[in-house]
Design an enzyme around this catalytic site. Structure first.
Site, PDB file in Angstrom:
ATOM      1  N   THR A  79     -55.068 -35.931   4.411  1.00  0.00           N
ATOM      2  CA  THR A  79     -53.755 -36.641   5.095  1.00  0.00           C
ATOM      3  C   THR A  79     -52.953 -37.329   4.104  1.00  0.00           C
ATOM      4  O   THR A  79     -51.610 -37.215   3.999  1.00  0.00           O
ATOM      5  CB  THR A  79     -54.339 -37.067   6.435  1.00  0.00           C
ATOM      6  OG1 THR A  79     -54.818 -36.028   7.095  1.00  0.00           O
ATOM      7  CG2 THR A  79     -52.949 -37.528   7.187  1.00  0.00           C
ATOM      8  N   HIS A 354     -51.712 -30.374   5.031  1.00  0.00           N
ATOM      9  CA  HIS A 354     -52.612 -29.649   4.461  1.00  0.00           C
ATOM     10  C   HIS A 354     -52.999 -28.484   5.406  1.00  0.00           C
ATOM     11  O   HIS A 354     -52.372 -28.705   6.563  1.00  0.00           O
ATOM     12  CB  HIS A 354     -53.821 -30.431   4.125  1.00  0.00           C
ATOM     13  CG  HIS A 354     -54.359 -31.221   5.217  1.00  0.00           C
ATOM     14  ND1 HIS A 354     -55.116 -30.642   6.365  1.00  0.00           N
ATOM     15  CD2 HIS A 354     -54.192 -32.463   5.851  1.00  0.00           C
ATOM     16  CE1 HIS A 354     -55.447 -31.539   7.323  1.00  0.00           C
ATOM     17  NE2 HIS A 354     -54.724 -32.727   6.869  1.00  0.00           N
TER      18      HIS A 354
HETATM   19 ZN    ZN Z   1     -53.982 -34.331   7.819  1.00  0.00          ZN
HETATM   20 ZN    ZN Z   2     -57.817 -33.782   9.035  1.00  0.00          ZN
END
Ligand code: ZN
Ligand code: ZN
Length: 547
Positions: A79, A354
């Protein structure tokens, strides 16, 4: 003589170009909105396409520009790293956010990307506001907008997660707000930004929206039998909320919140996204974003999608329902922007930090290769290796994020060479089940990998911060329990994400050409006619822009 002719021709060209009639300048956007959906895979756009409404994902797909083959180009796909790379236009090799948490080799302990004990919480008396972007080495597109406008215009980050608000908003941000759950139920910030919350945030914190959302049941938006894109509701690949007997609908949040850290439960349900949109709208109104002569920037991240993905996995009804509900929230948010800022006055981009892998146990059940790597056994294996070849178990300082940090002082005191130890470990760890490739930091410093997974590893390697041996696990490998999923690899299931541009200055269309996530920031910079962030190595995606 030849030189002189060239020089004169050059001058003439400039003179002539200056005589051209001025082209009517496109009105610049009053507000840029960056929307990052935590853990959104590209195929969530296509898989649920006919289930989405007209005004949500489909609106920006139809009227904006979609990059159908956009990828993260570094490891690890986590993240903090994702958000930072979107907003800096570069990779961890330059921006320095090498993971969410990492081993700091200078202070010899594990740190969290945005922790900063020199600041205090603003908004309540918890410790959760002691944060800043100090570990981010480069500038962000939000910083560049501030610089270009002589610090006029506002740049603000909003997310349930602190790191997803702080890193996009940059160093010079007016504010970053994130949600402090448990028994606090407050949107907070850090004294890095301000000493007191603005009145509109105080007012927002007094509303009882979170309570309202948590006093409901989470039931599927549509008839549960219509969720044909997902596995059956009750299956062994999904996690459960504490207090639930099975991972099934309905989820009685009012009862479950007691055992799930009270207000923290909102993070793990779709209402967390609605709640974030509520706060984003309050930010736009409270700060008058999009109303001045300068361009403002709001960076919003929807994080509940990630918590839900981790718990239930890629093919769960919970995940499908979350995206159908998020689509509804987006439709509502886009209409709000039309009314509040004006249809032609804003530009937005929507992407993810992601993606995620299918639950490895589910893949295994389908005979598709997938692994669970036991990290305790791996540590033992590494120590056995150093014992065998160097007769010591004290040569390792830390193993994290698929990196081994060596105790260089110890190695040298025993008369060994650090590079020899690192290379031996790289040669040996490959024999551990689940480790696919291993290279030393020295290899990454001396060899340029121009493509493939070793290129993505290299882009994630920061010479100042990273470890001494870097490893890549087999495809579809996770270190966690057998329910739910995660991310972090350089494989396409983690790197392929949606990137959609929409609004003022944006063409309609799509492309299958491969682009990197680091191309977003320079493209927005070009749209705004400002300098790209100082570490940018992405390209301007010309086909996206009208100009
Ligand atoms: Zn993330
Ligand atoms: Zn995650």
């Amino acid at each position: 003589m030849k030189l002189k002719f060239h020089f004169c021709f050059f001058c003439l060209t400039i003179l002539l170009s200056n005589c051209k009639p001025a082209i009517k300048e496109q009105k610049k956007p009053k507000l840029i909105v960056g929307i990052v959906i935590d853990q959104m895979r590209y195929d969530y756009l296509t898989k649920y396409a006919n289930r989405y409404r007209k005004g949500g994902f489909n609106r920006i797909l139809k009227n904006g520009f979609s990059l159908e083959n956009a990828h993260y180009n570094y490891i690890p796909t986590y993240t903090a790293v994702g958000h930072t790379s979107i907003y800096t236009g570069t990779t961890p090799s330059e921006h320095g956010i090498i993971s969410n948490n990492w081993f700091d080799k200078f202070i010899k302990k594990s740190i969290y990307c945005v922790d900063d004990s020199t600041y205090t919480t603003v908004g309540n008396n918890s410790v959760n506001g002691k944060k800043s972007p100090k570990r981010l080495f480069t500038s962000t597109i939000t910083d560049q907008l501030h610089l270009a406008q002589n610090m006029k215009g506002k740049t603000i980050g909003v997310s349930i997660k602190d790191r997803s608000a702080i890193l996009p908003a940059g160093h010079s941000a007016n504010a970053a707000y994130w949600y402090d759950g448990e028994n606090f139920n407050t949107w907070i910030t850090s004294s890095f930004y301000m000493d007191n919350l603005p009145q509109w945030v105080k007012d927002f914190n007094l509303n009882n929206k979170a309570d309202e959302y948590l006093n409901q049941k989470w039931e599927t938006l549509y008839d549960i039998n219509s969720y044909v894109n997902s596995r059956s509701d009750d299956n062994i690949f999904e996690g459960k909320l504490t207090g639930q007997k099975s991972p099934t609908f309905p989820k009685d949040l009012k009862t479950l919140r007691k055992k799930n850290k009270n207000f923290n439960l909102i993070k793990t349900v779709p209402a967390g996204n609605t709640f974030t949109a509520d706060f984003a709208k309050a930010t736009i109104i409270g700060e008058n974003l999009g109303k001045s002569d300068h361009t403002d920037f709001l960076a919003v991240s929807f994080s509940s999608t990630d918590y839900i993905g981790h718990k239930y996995g890629v093919s769960a009804i919970e995940t499908e329902d979350t995206y159908l509900r998020l689509d509804k929230d987006l439709e509502d948010f886009f209409m709000f922007l039309d009314n509040q800022v004006g249809k032609d006055n804003y530009t937005l981009f929507l992407t993810a930090d992601h993606a995620a892998v299918h639950v490895p146990a589910y893949l295994q059940s389908l005979k598709i290769p997938a692994h669970y790597l036991n990290i305790t056994n791996f540590r033992t294996f590494v120590l056995k290796t150093t014992k065998k070849y160097f007769n010591s178990t004290d040569l390792i300082e830390n193993i994290s994020n698929y990196q081994i940090f060596l105790n260089k002082q110890k190695i040298e005191s025993l008369g060994f060479d650090v590079n020899t130890v690192a290379q031996k470990l790289a040669d040996e760890v490959i024999n551990f089940d689940g480790i696919y490739k291993a290279v030393t930091a020295r290899t990454l410093q001396t060899t340029h990998f121009s493509s493939g997974i070793l290129n993505t590893l290299q882009n994630g390697y920061n010479q100042k911060l990273s470890g001494d041996v870097l490893m890549i696990p087999n495809p579809a490998t996770l270190i966690r329990g057998r329910t739910g999923t995660s991310h972090g690899s350089g494989y396409s299931y983690d790197t392929h994400v949606p990137v959609i541009f929409y609004g003022n200055g944006i063409n309609k269309g799509s492309t299958t050409k491969k682009y990197n996530i680091t191309d977003i920031a320079p493209t927005i910079a070009n749209l705004l006619n400002i300098e790209a962030p100082n570490g940018t190595n992405g390209v301007v995606i010309k086909e996206v822009l009208k100009k």
